[in-house]
Scaffold this active site. Structure first.
Site, short mmCIF file in Angstrom:
data_model
loop_
_atom_site.label_atom_id
_atom_site.label_comp_id
_atom_site.label_asym_id
_atom_site.label_seq_id
_atom_site.Cartn_x
_atom_site.Cartn_y
_atom_site.Cartn_z
N ALA A 166 0.84 -1.20 0.00
CA ALA A 166 0.00 0.00 0.00
C ALA A 166 0.87 1.25 0.00
O ALA A 166 0.61 2.20 -0.75
CB ALA A 166 -0.94 -0.01 1.21
N TYR A 167 1.89 1.27 0.83
CA TYR A 167 2.80 2.42 0.89
C TYR A 167 3.51 2.61 -0.44
O TYR A 167 3.58 3.72 -0.97
CB TYR A 167 3.82 2.20 2.01
CG TYR A 167 4.81 3.32 2.16
CD1 TYR A 167 4.45 4.51 2.79
CD2 TYR A 167 6.12 3.19 1.70
CE1 TYR A 167 5.36 5.55 2.94
CE2 TYR A 167 7.03 4.22 1.84
CZ TYR A 167 6.65 5.39 2.47
OH TYR A 167 7.56 6.41 2.61
N SER A 168 4.05 1.53 -1.00
CA SER A 168 4.78 1.62 -2.26
C SER A 168 3.89 2.15 -3.38
O SER A 168 4.29 3.03 -4.15
CB SER A 168 5.34 0.24 -2.65
OG SER A 168 6.23 -0.24 -1.67
#
Length: 224
Positions: free
Chosen positions: A130-132
Site C-alpha cells: 500500500a505504501y509503495s
C-alpha cells in the site's frame, strides 16, 4: 518574505524541512494532527483543507510531507480500510493541498511545490504494498502537475528518500527495517536533516530549471 506551508510539520522530515526553511528566512506554517504544529489539519478532509487554506492565505512554498507507512504485511492480508487509509493520507492529502494552493501560486507567477515520495514508489518494497503504490501515485501526480505549471513560474518536484530515521519509521517492523537498511550501500538510515537540505534547494530560487522531477536521496540504493 516567502511563506511556506509544511504538512506533517510537527515531526520527522516535515519538522526538519520547516526548521531548514526557517533558517533561510522563510516564514513557515506547519500543519499536522500531532501536537506542536501551527495549524491542526487532517489533510484527508477536503473541507478542512479548504478552510485552512482560507485562514493561512497565499503561500509561496508547499511541502507535502504528511504521510503514513500503512500496513506491514503480505498484500493478501491488507484490508480495504488499511489500503484506503494509506492512499487517503499519502496521495489524496497531497492532492488536496496542491489543489488548494497551486492556483494562487500560478496567479502570482512564482511558487515551489515539493512532494515527499519514496524510493519505495520506484522500486516497491515487499510487505509494504500500500505504501509503495501510494508513493508511486505521488510521483505520477508530481510529474503531471509539473508539466501543467511548467510555464507559470511554479515548479513541482518530488523527493524520493530511502528509509529515514523518523518517528513514522519507528513503528515499522524491525525485520522490515533491517531489510531496507541492508539495501542501502551506505549501510545506515538517512537523517531527516539530509532530506531537508534537498527540499530547501528545491523550494528556493536556486532551483530554476527543474520541474516534474524526482530526486533520489537513498545512500546509494537507487541504481538508475
Amino acid at each position: 518574505m516567502r511563506t511556506a506551508l509544511v504538512s506533517g510539520g510537527a515531526s520527522g522530515i516535515g519538522r526538519a524541512c520547516a526548521d531548514r526553511l526557517s533558517a533561510e528566512g522563510v516564514r513557515v506554517v506547519t500543519a499536522d494532527l500531532a501536537p506542536g504544529c501551527d495549524v491542526r489539519l487532517d489533510v484527508t478532509d477536503p473541507e478542512a483543507v479548504t478552510a485552512a487554506a482560507g485562514r493561512i492565505g497565499p503561500v509561496d512554498i508547499l511541502v507535502n510531507s504528511a504521510g503514513i507507512i500503512g500496513p506491514n504485511k503480505p498484500l493478501w492480508e491488507v484490508s480495504d480500510e488499511e489500503w484506503a487509509a494509506t492512499f487517503a493520507v499519502n496521495v489524496t492529502g497531497t492532492f488536496h493541498l496542491c489543489r488548494a494552493f497551486a492556483r494562487g501560486m500560478a496567479e502570482t507567477g512564482w511558487g515551489r511545490i515539493v512532494n515527499l515520495a519514496s524510493i519505495a514508489g520506484k522500486e516497491g518494497n515487499p510487505g509494504l504494498a500500500a505504501y509503495s503504490a501510494s508513493k508511486a501515485a505521488v510521483i505520477g501526480l508530481t510529474k503531471a502537475l509539473g508539466k501543467e505549471l511548467a510555464t507559470s513560474g511554479v515548479l513541482v518536484n518530488a523527493v524520493a528518500p530511502a528509509v529515514i530515521e523518523t518517528p513514522m519509521n519507528a513503528a515499522t517492523a524491525p525485520e522490515v527495517l533491517d531489510r531496507l537498511v541492508s539495501l542501502i550501500p551506505m549501510r545506515r538510515l538517512g537523517r531527516a536533516e539530509e532530506v531537508a537540505e534537498l527540499v530547501a534547494w528545491l523550494a528556493s530560487e536556486r532551483c530554476s530549471f527543474s520541474t516534474g522531477a524526482v530526486y533520489d536521496i537513498s545512500g546509494g540504493r537507487a541504481t538508475y
